[in-house]
Enzyme design. Structure first.
Site, PDB file in Angstrom:
ATOM      1  N   LYS A 176       2.120 -44.300  43.420  1.00  0.00           N
ATOM      2  CA  LYS A 176       3.361 -44.393  42.587  1.00  0.00           C
ATOM      3  C   LYS A 176       4.147 -43.667  42.193  1.00  0.00           C
ATOM      4  O   LYS A 176       5.765 -44.202  42.404  1.00  0.00           O
ATOM      5  CB  LYS A 176       2.407 -44.527  41.131  1.00  0.00           C
ATOM      6  CG  LYS A 176       3.798 -44.243  39.910  1.00  0.00           C
ATOM      7  CD  LYS A 176       2.416 -43.674  38.612  1.00  0.00           C
ATOM      8  CE  LYS A 176       3.653 -43.598  37.339  1.00  0.00           C
ATOM      9  NZ  LYS A 176       4.536 -41.946  37.649  1.00  0.00           N
ATOM     10  N   ASN A 177       4.534 -42.052  42.575  1.00  0.00           N
ATOM     11  CA  ASN A 177       5.174 -40.990  42.253  1.00  0.00           C
ATOM     12  C   ASN A 177       6.453 -41.393  43.974  1.00  0.00           C
ATOM     13  O   ASN A 177       7.375 -41.113  43.587  1.00  0.00           O
ATOM     14  CB  ASN A 177       4.966 -39.695  42.440  1.00  0.00           C
ATOM     15  CG  ASN A 177       4.722 -39.344  40.923  1.00  0.00           C
ATOM     16  OD1 ASN A 177       4.817 -40.752  40.080  1.00  0.00           O
ATOM     17  ND2 ASN A 177       3.709 -38.811  40.954  1.00  0.00           N
ATOM     18  N   CYS A 191       5.657 -40.913  30.097  1.00  0.00           N
ATOM     19  CA  CYS A 191       4.797 -39.926  29.206  1.00  0.00           C
ATOM     20  C   CYS A 191       5.294 -38.513  29.285  1.00  0.00           C
ATOM     21  O   CYS A 191       6.687 -37.811  29.448  1.00  0.00           O
ATOM     22  CB  CYS A 191       4.050 -39.319  30.142  1.00  0.00           C
ATOM     23  SG  CYS A 191       2.172 -40.710  30.849  1.00  0.00           S
ATOM     24  N   ARG A 251      11.079 -32.384  28.894  1.00  0.00           N
ATOM     25  CA  ARG A 251      10.915 -32.788  29.375  1.00  0.00           C
ATOM     26  C   ARG A 251      13.045 -33.295  30.596  1.00  0.00           C
ATOM     27  O   ARG A 251      13.295 -33.804  30.499  1.00  0.00           O
ATOM     28  CB  ARG A 251      10.881 -34.358  29.843  1.00  0.00           C
ATOM     29  CG  ARG A 251       8.875 -34.462  30.074  1.00  0.00           C
ATOM     30  CD  ARG A 251       7.823 -35.710  30.324  1.00  0.00           C
ATOM     31  NE  ARG A 251       8.197 -35.045  31.978  1.00  0.00           N
ATOM     32  CZ  ARG A 251       7.651 -36.432  33.384  1.00  0.00           C
ATOM     33  NH1 ARG A 251       6.860 -37.247  32.246  1.00  0.00           N
ATOM     34  NH2 ARG A 251       7.783 -36.635  33.871  1.00  0.00           N
ATOM     35  N   ASP A 287      -1.202 -33.532  38.043  1.00  0.00           N
ATOM     36  CA  ASP A 287      -1.445 -35.103  37.491  1.00  0.00           C
ATOM     37  C   ASP A 287      -3.049 -35.264  37.596  1.00  0.00           C
ATOM     38  O   ASP A 287      -3.397 -36.176  37.322  1.00  0.00           O
ATOM     39  CB  ASP A 287      -0.536 -35.735  38.138  1.00  0.00           C
ATOM     40  CG  ASP A 287       0.672 -35.973  37.453  1.00  0.00           C
ATOM     41  OD1 ASP A 287       0.658 -35.046  36.464  1.00  0.00           O
ATOM     42  OD2 ASP A 287       1.302 -36.586  38.295  1.00  0.00           O
ATOM     43  N   ARG A 299       0.296 -48.204  34.152  1.00  0.00           N
ATOM     44  CA  ARG A 299       1.403 -47.657  34.364  1.00  0.00           C
ATOM     45  C   ARG A 299       1.743 -47.631  36.044  1.00  0.00           C
ATOM     46  O   ARG A 299       2.358 -47.059  37.336  1.00  0.00           O
ATOM     47  CB  ARG A 299       1.938 -46.626  33.373  1.00  0.00           C
ATOM     48  CG  ARG A 299       2.849 -47.704  32.081  1.00  0.00           C
ATOM     49  CD  ARG A 299       3.634 -45.673  31.454  1.00  0.00           C
ATOM     50  NE  ARG A 299       4.539 -45.324  32.752  1.00  0.00           N
ATOM     51  CZ  ARG A 299       4.878 -43.823  33.002  1.00  0.00           C
ATOM     52  NH1 ARG A 299       4.216 -43.412  32.040  1.00  0.00           N
ATOM     53  NH2 ARG A 299       5.020 -43.092  33.578  1.00  0.00           N
TER      54      ARG A 299
HETATM   55  C1  UD1 Z   1       6.781 -35.440  38.852  1.00  0.00           C
HETATM   56  C2  UD1 Z   1       5.696 -36.337  38.387  1.00  0.00           C
HETATM   57  C3  UD1 Z   1       4.588 -36.074  37.462  1.00  0.00           C
HETATM   58  C4  UD1 Z   1       4.151 -35.262  37.695  1.00  0.00           C
HETATM   59  C5  UD1 Z   1       5.540 -33.717  37.733  1.00  0.00           C
HETATM   60  C6  UD1 Z   1       4.879 -32.953  38.303  1.00  0.00           C
HETATM   61  C7  UD1 Z   1       7.365 -38.504  39.133  1.00  0.00           C
HETATM   62  C8  UD1 Z   1       7.732 -39.900  39.208  1.00  0.00           C
HETATM   63  N1  UD1 Z   1       6.375 -37.740  38.379  1.00  0.00           N
HETATM   64  O1  UD1 Z   1       7.722 -35.852  37.305  1.00  0.00           O
HETATM   65  O2  UD1 Z   1       3.434 -37.111  37.215  1.00  0.00           O
HETATM   66  O3  UD1 Z   1       3.496 -34.175  36.204  1.00  0.00           O
HETATM   67  O4  UD1 Z   1       6.528 -33.756  38.702  1.00  0.00           O
HETATM   68  O5  UD1 Z   1       4.093 -32.316  39.237  1.00  0.00           O
HETATM   69  O6  UD1 Z   1       6.838 -37.926  40.376  1.00  0.00           O
HETATM   70  N2  UD1 Z   1      11.856 -28.963  35.201  1.00  0.00           N
HETATM   71  C9  UD1 Z   1      13.287 -28.463  34.697  1.00  0.00           C
HETATM   72  N3  UD1 Z   1      14.262 -29.118  34.608  1.00  0.00           N
HETATM   73  C10 UD1 Z   1      14.121 -30.005  35.590  1.00  0.00           C
HETATM   74  C11 UD1 Z   1      13.289 -30.173  35.824  1.00  0.00           C
HETATM   75  C12 UD1 Z   1      12.237 -29.800  35.215  1.00  0.00           C
HETATM   76  O7  UD1 Z   1      12.312 -27.045  33.775  1.00  0.00           O
HETATM   77  O8  UD1 Z   1      15.683 -30.148  35.505  1.00  0.00           O
HETATM   78  C13 UD1 Z   1      10.578 -28.759  34.647  1.00  0.00           C
HETATM   79  C14 UD1 Z   1       9.590 -29.080  33.498  1.00  0.00           C
HETATM   80  O9  UD1 Z   1      10.285 -28.970  32.693  1.00  0.00           O
HETATM   81  C15 UD1 Z   1       8.791 -28.999  33.691  1.00  0.00           C
HETATM   82  C16 UD1 Z   1       8.535 -28.755  35.452  1.00  0.00           C
HETATM   83  O10 UD1 Z   1       9.674 -28.459  35.782  1.00  0.00           O
HETATM   84  O11 UD1 Z   1       7.998 -27.618  33.954  1.00  0.00           O
HETATM   85  C17 UD1 Z   1       8.335 -29.274  36.986  1.00  0.00           C
HETATM   86  O12 UD1 Z   1       8.833 -30.777  36.444  1.00  0.00           O
HETATM   87  P1  UD1 Z   1       9.966 -31.974  37.901  1.00  0.00           P
HETATM   88  O13 UD1 Z   1       8.436 -31.432  38.464  1.00  0.00           O
HETATM   89  O14 UD1 Z   1      10.377 -31.945  37.572  1.00  0.00           O
HETATM   90  O15 UD1 Z   1       8.912 -33.637  36.618  1.00  0.00           O
HETATM   91  P2  UD1 Z   1       8.992 -34.589  37.224  1.00  0.00           P
HETATM   92  O16 UD1 Z   1       9.644 -34.666  38.288  1.00  0.00           O
HETATM   93  O17 UD1 Z   1       9.483 -35.311  35.965  1.00  0.00           O
END
Ligand code: UD1
Length: 428
Positions: A22-23, A117, A122, A307, A399
């Site tokens: 999915k990701n 989610c 986020r 996850d 999803r």
């Molecule tokens: C992706 C995955 C999600 C998984 C997560 C962590 C997808 C579509 N989703 O989510 O299932 O749980 O990786 O493995 O691939 N953060 C910041 N600033 C940013 C971006 C992130 O502070 O601009 C923080 C977030 O709040 C979180 C951490 O970084 O604490 C990791 O987030 P991130 O790896 O970006 O998660 P996603 O890409 O949203």
């Protein structure tokens, strides 16, 4: 509205085949925007997040054609819009990848604030910091719920991510792949899907090196071309079936996996007493006897994936002692613990740590899916519990898990999807 109904206590046994990741898919589909030709993508998972991605592409003007249930052909040459509307973006977190791909291709993108989610804040500040470093203008205020980025020219730059972010790493790759010059992303995320997206972009003619390490180097190229590409198997779907096998004292052969991607999950399950055997692109998971308690801490890859945190916690709720689960990635990913308590689990949550006092048995109860992986955890709990469990809000589960009911029934589970009338429906 639908719910899953599970008669628990059946041992899972047999074979199951894992679908595409999915990701990866939710990033590769937006990445097609960057191509100057038709792309054919295989091993697409049959899940609702993918259908939303296709709807977004169509809204932008692309041609999307399913060749079979897991193969799609996308022609991005007819794209005539750079706006992803709210009705579509709100359904899926990963809609933010259209920011990077539209910006990289057309120099302008407007995407409604993404949904998905909810496990705490986020933010996407690191994505926007990356776009800005490449020369894009990003208004400091969100207006009308839309995030906007635009640039006359994107120019390569060095970007050090303040946090290891999967989304920011991929989004910056998407924006930088056609920028002038060299972009270096430091402190990059290393998840298998980062490598998959980079491989897809390289198959289109990009020049990306280092994906899978914490420094990624991108030499901008002027054009990307159509290609054929097959998405990697889903690490988390595989991990979920592994956990389900352990929860039910089962014996399951999980096919179409990359065992290397499952190492942190296999290691924990072994610590808990399971036998995990790697056989080429398959893993066999067997469980006899009680689940041994242990501690789990989620980390960015190659650490234990966040996850998989709710699914593994269900096992620890039934273990032979006390276990602590710490989620270092998300601030609020334990809301499902309330639902597990309804099934007899004994657990305390304090911020990012949950402590489980294992109980010998969970009992079926009406519960709900708080989010995608929390929903999967409820299914595992229901499969292991004595009696009937009914899970509401299963749209979250759908999803991210393709043919979930069918795959579980193929392993001997007693699970079905039942339609329930909306409480707001008019009475005849
Ligand atoms: C992706 C995955 C999600 C998984 C997560 C962590 C997808 C579509 N989703 O989510 O299932 O749980 O990786 O493995 O691939 N953060 C910041 N600033 C940013 C971006 C992130 O502070 O601009 C923080 C977030 O709040 C979180 C951490 O970084 O604490 C990791 O987030 P991130 O790896 O970006 O998660 P996603 O890409 O949203």
């Amino acid at each position: 509205m639908s719910r899953y109904r599970i008669e628990g206590g059946r041992r899972l046994q047999g074979e199951v085949t894992i679908g595409g990741a999915k990701n990866s898919a939710v990033a590769i589909i937006p990445a097609v925007v960057l191509s100057d030709g038709v792309c054919r993508i295989e091993n697409i998972p049959n899940i609702s997040d993918i259908f939303v991605s296709f709807e977004i592409l169509k809204a932008l003007g692309a041609q999307v054609r399913m060749l079979d249930p897991s193969t799609v052909e996308i022609d991005p040459r007819t794209i005539c819009s750079h706006v992803v509307p709210h009705e579509l973006a709100r359904n899926m977190r990963a809609s933010y990848y259209f920011l990077g791909s539209l910006l990289g291709k057309f120099g302008v993108a407007r995407v409604s604030m993404p949904g998905g989610c909810n496990f705490g804040l986020r933010p996407i500040d690191q994505h926007l910091k990356g776009f800005t470093a490449l020369g894009a203008t990003v208004p400091p205020m969100i207006e009308n719920g839309m995030i906007e980025a635009s640039a006359t020219h994107l120019i390569g730059n060095s970007i050090y991510l303040d946090v290891v972010s999967v989304g920011a790493t991929i989004n910056i790759m998407l924006a930088a792949v056609k920028a002038r010059g060299i972009t270096i992303i430091e402190n990059a995320a290393k998840e298998p899907h980062i490598v998959d997206v980079a491989n897809f972009l390289n198959a289109m003619g990009a020049d990306i090196r280092g994906a899978g390490t914490d420094v990624i180097k991108i030499c901008g190229v002027p054009h990307l071309y159509g290609t054929s590409y097959s998405i990697i198997p889903d690490q988390i779907e595989a991990g979920t079936f592994m956990a389900a096998a352990v929860a039910t004292g089962g014996d399951v052969l999980i096919k179409n996996v990359v065992p290397k991607h499952l190492e942190s999950i296999s290691a924990k399950l072994q610590e808990m007493g399971a036998t995990v055997e790697e056989i080429d692109d398959m893993v066999r998971v067997r469980m006899d006897g009680p689940i041994r308690h242990c501690n789990v801490k989620t980390m960015p890859h190659p650490g234990f994936p966040t996850d998989m945190q709710p699914q593994i916690s269900v096992l620890l709720a039934m273990a032979d002692g006390t276990s602590a689960v710490t989620d270092t990635v998300w601030e609020n990913r334990f809301r499902y613990v309330d639902e597990l308590r309804r099934m007899g689990a004994q657990a305390q949550v304090n911020g990012k740590v949950a402590v489980f006092e294992g109980v010998p048995m969970l009992t079926g109860a009406p519960v709900k899916a708080y989010d995608l992986r929390a929903g999967a955890a409820m299914v595992i709990a229901g499969l292991a519990a004595q009696g009937r469990t009914e899970i509401d809000d299963v749209h979250y589960i759908e999803r991210g898990y393709e043919y979930f009911i069918e795959k579980l029934r193929g392993l001997g589970a007693e699970i079905c999807r039942v339609d329930i009338p909306s409480p707001y429906a008019k009475r005849a």
